[in-house]
Design a protein around this motif. Structure first.
Motif, short mmCIF file in Angstrom:
data_model
loop_
_atom_site.label_atom_id
_atom_site.label_comp_id
_atom_site.label_asym_id
_atom_site.label_seq_id
_atom_site.Cartn_x
_atom_site.Cartn_y
_atom_site.Cartn_z
N VAL A 244 13.39 -32.75 2.21
CA VAL A 244 14.29 -32.45 0.88
C VAL A 244 15.45 -33.15 0.56
N CYS A 245 16.28 -33.82 1.57
CA CYS A 245 17.17 -34.41 1.53
C CYS A 245 17.05 -36.04 1.22
N THR A 246 15.64 -36.31 1.18
CA THR A 246 15.27 -37.83 1.01
C THR A 246 14.43 -37.79 -0.12
N GLY A 247 13.79 -36.61 -0.68
CA GLY A 247 13.03 -36.83 -1.81
C GLY A 247 11.72 -37.06 -1.38
N THR A 248 11.20 -36.87 -0.24
CA THR A 248 9.92 -37.03 0.35
C THR A 248 9.19 -35.91 0.77
N THR A 249 8.20 -35.97 1.71
CA THR A 249 7.25 -34.71 1.71
C THR A 249 7.35 -34.87 3.42
N PRO A 250 7.55 -33.52 4.08
CA PRO A 250 7.49 -33.37 5.64
C PRO A 250 6.23 -34.35 6.37
N PRO A 251 5.09 -34.20 5.87
CA PRO A 251 4.04 -35.18 6.33
C PRO A 251 4.37 -36.64 6.40
N ALA A 267 17.68 -36.58 10.47
CA ALA A 267 18.05 -35.28 10.04
C ALA A 267 19.31 -35.08 9.64
N ALA A 268 20.18 -35.28 10.50
CA ALA A 268 21.60 -35.05 10.38
C ALA A 268 22.28 -36.13 9.73
N ASP A 269 21.80 -37.24 9.62
CA ASP A 269 22.53 -38.17 8.72
C ASP A 269 22.28 -37.95 7.26
N ALA A 270 21.19 -37.71 7.11
CA ALA A 270 20.33 -37.16 5.71
C ALA A 270 21.38 -35.66 5.09
N VAL A 271 21.38 -34.99 6.05
CA VAL A 271 22.34 -33.84 5.55
C VAL A 271 23.86 -34.06 5.44
N ILE A 272 24.03 -34.94 6.33
CA ILE A 272 25.73 -35.10 6.20
C ILE A 272 25.86 -36.08 4.81
N GLU A 273 25.17 -36.97 4.36
CA GLU A 273 25.25 -37.65 3.27
C GLU A 273 25.15 -36.70 2.01
N THR A 274 23.97 -35.91 2.23
CA THR A 274 23.93 -35.04 0.89
C THR A 274 24.75 -34.13 0.71
N LEU A 275 25.41 -33.43 1.81
CA LEU A 275 26.80 -32.60 1.60
C LEU A 275 27.93 -33.22 1.52
N ARG A 276 28.06 -34.59 1.67
CA ARG A 276 29.41 -35.41 1.59
C ARG A 276 30.02 -35.26 0.32
N PRO A 277 29.47 -35.37 -0.71
CA PRO A 277 30.27 -35.25 -1.88
C PRO A 277 30.53 -33.78 -2.29
N VAL A 278 29.60 -32.82 -1.97
CA VAL A 278 29.95 -31.43 -2.01
C VAL A 278 31.21 -31.06 -1.25
N ARG A 279 30.93 -31.33 -0.02
CA ARG A 279 32.21 -30.91 0.90
C ARG A 279 33.65 -31.56 0.43
N GLU A 280 33.65 -32.75 -0.02
CA GLU A 280 35.01 -33.40 -0.42
C GLU A 280 35.35 -32.94 -1.69
N ARG A 281 34.64 -32.47 -2.77
CA ARG A 281 35.07 -32.08 -3.85
C ARG A 281 35.50 -30.44 -3.82
N THR A 282 34.84 -29.90 -2.92
CA THR A 282 35.10 -28.49 -2.59
C THR A 282 36.55 -28.41 -1.95
N LEU A 283 36.99 -29.27 -0.91
CA LEU A 283 38.08 -29.38 -0.27
C LEU A 283 39.16 -29.72 -1.43
N GLU A 284 38.86 -30.60 -2.37
CA GLU A 284 39.90 -30.95 -3.46
C GLU A 284 40.11 -29.72 -4.14
N LEU A 285 39.15 -29.02 -4.60
CA LEU A 285 39.58 -27.96 -5.40
C LEU A 285 40.17 -26.70 -4.79
N LEU A 286 39.77 -26.70 -3.58
CA LEU A 286 40.51 -25.58 -2.60
C LEU A 286 42.15 -26.08 -2.45
N ASP A 287 42.41 -27.20 -2.41
CA ASP A 287 43.84 -27.81 -2.09
C ASP A 287 44.41 -27.62 -3.71
N ASP A 288 43.72 -27.37 -4.77
CA ASP A 288 44.31 -27.27 -6.14
C ASP A 288 44.20 -25.95 -6.66
#
Length: 321
Positions: A244-251, A267-288
């Motif tokens: 899901v994170c890389t736009g391919t299929t499990p097989p 899998a960890a690397d893909a998840v970290i990169e997928t969530l990175r912009p969301v996490r960073e923007r969320t923290l920015e919003l919570l700080d404002d």
């Protein structure tokens, strides 16, 4: 067509919420769609008020950080007055038998002492959520489908008894992909309300914590990854997440890795990169908090205005306005 869906802050937003629902809302949402934080739904059992308030605020920030336009998002309790009135109208339209036969109520109330009345009636509140906004399509999991059917029944009954007010909604089951399982126990789905969070990846987890959770993920006694969901659910879960994170299929993914260690790291690397912009923007919003409060108030005003004529028409037709 107007899609309408919500997420309950019963815990912190986790990877399954993001991959299975939130990211799709952001990618596929139309100009008329609405998404909301259903904090009132989290009150059917004992809860900590400050914790609930904090999680609702955090979840609102996550939705916006994920790319959902701010004008399509609101927090349910900001419409408490409107929803309270409409819920009462719908409770006067619903029978006890209809509410009591809800499968979730039966399962959650089984063997419990002091079950709250709200556990019985919250599907009517859910119907009010849907009908107030005039939703036509409600994306839900199979466990919530029965509740949308109740909303359909109540809309039809009200319309035929008192006059046409409500759009009759339909449940839309999500795409079969992105069914994320608990890393520590792949026989159960990843859940934000799980007491043991060792196998739950939260959107705001630090990257190193995400990596540690994946390295401890349960697999099996084999040595080479293969996509066999029934026989090898732990490995299948890792492959599905990575796909899901890389736009391919499990097989396809399975053929790229010859060891579990390499698969877990990927899998960890893909998840970290997928969530990175969301996490960073969320923290920015919570700080404002000032900006987040402005967004929240504007969203509540738009949602209230959108449902005002339906509520006033329902009150008038039922003889209460």
């Amino acid at each position: 067509m107007m899609r309408f869906s919500g997420i309950t802050p019963s815990g912190h937003t986790q990877l399954g919420n993001y991959l299975g629902a939130i990211s799709r809302w952001a990618a596929d949402g139309g100009a008329e769609d609405l998404y909301f934080v259903s904090d009132l739904h989290a009150m059917t059992t004992t809860h900590n008020p400050a914790g609930l308030r904090g999680r609702a605020t955090e979840m609102l920030a996550v939705l916006i950080a994920s790319g959902i336009p701010a004008e399509r998002v609101f927090v349910q309790s900001d419409l408490a007055r409107e929803l309270g009135a409409l819920t009462w109208i719908l409770e006067c339209t619903c029978s006890y038998g209809e509410a009591a036969r809800m499968i979730q109520f039966k399962e959650k109330a089984k063997g419990q002492a002091g079950v709250r009345l709200s556990l019985l009636t919250y599907p009517v509140l859910m119907a009010a959520d849907i009908l107030l906004q005039g939703a036509s399509d409600v994306p839900v999991g199979e466990d919530q489908r029965q509740h949308v059917e109740l909303a359909r029944a109540l809309a039809r009954r009200f319309n035929s008894t008192y006059g046409e007010v409500f759009t009759v909604p339909r449940a839309v089951l999500p795409h079969a992909g992105a069914r994320v399982r608990d890393l520590a126990d792949p026989t159960r789905k990843m859940s934000k309300s799980t007491r043991d969070s060792a196998g739950v990846v939260f959107v705001l987890d630090e990257p190193e914590l995400v990596r540690r959770k994946f390295r401890k993920a349960v697999t099996d006694g084999e040595s080479v990854p293969a996509y066999q969901p029934e026989e090898r659910p732990g490995v299948a879960n890792l492959l599905e997440i990575l796909a899901v994170c890389t736009g391919t299929t499990p097989p396809e993914v399975a053929g790229q890795y010859r060891s579990y260690g390499a698969l877990k790291d990927a899998a960890a690397d893909a998840v970290i990169e997928t969530l990175r912009p969301v996490r960073e923007r969320t923290l920015e919003l919570l700080d404002d908090q000032e900006e987040l409060t402005r967004i929240r108030k504007a969203g509540a005003a738009r949602a209230a205005e959108r449902g005002e004529h339906r509520l006033s028409s329902a009150l008038r037709l039922i003889g209460a306005g």
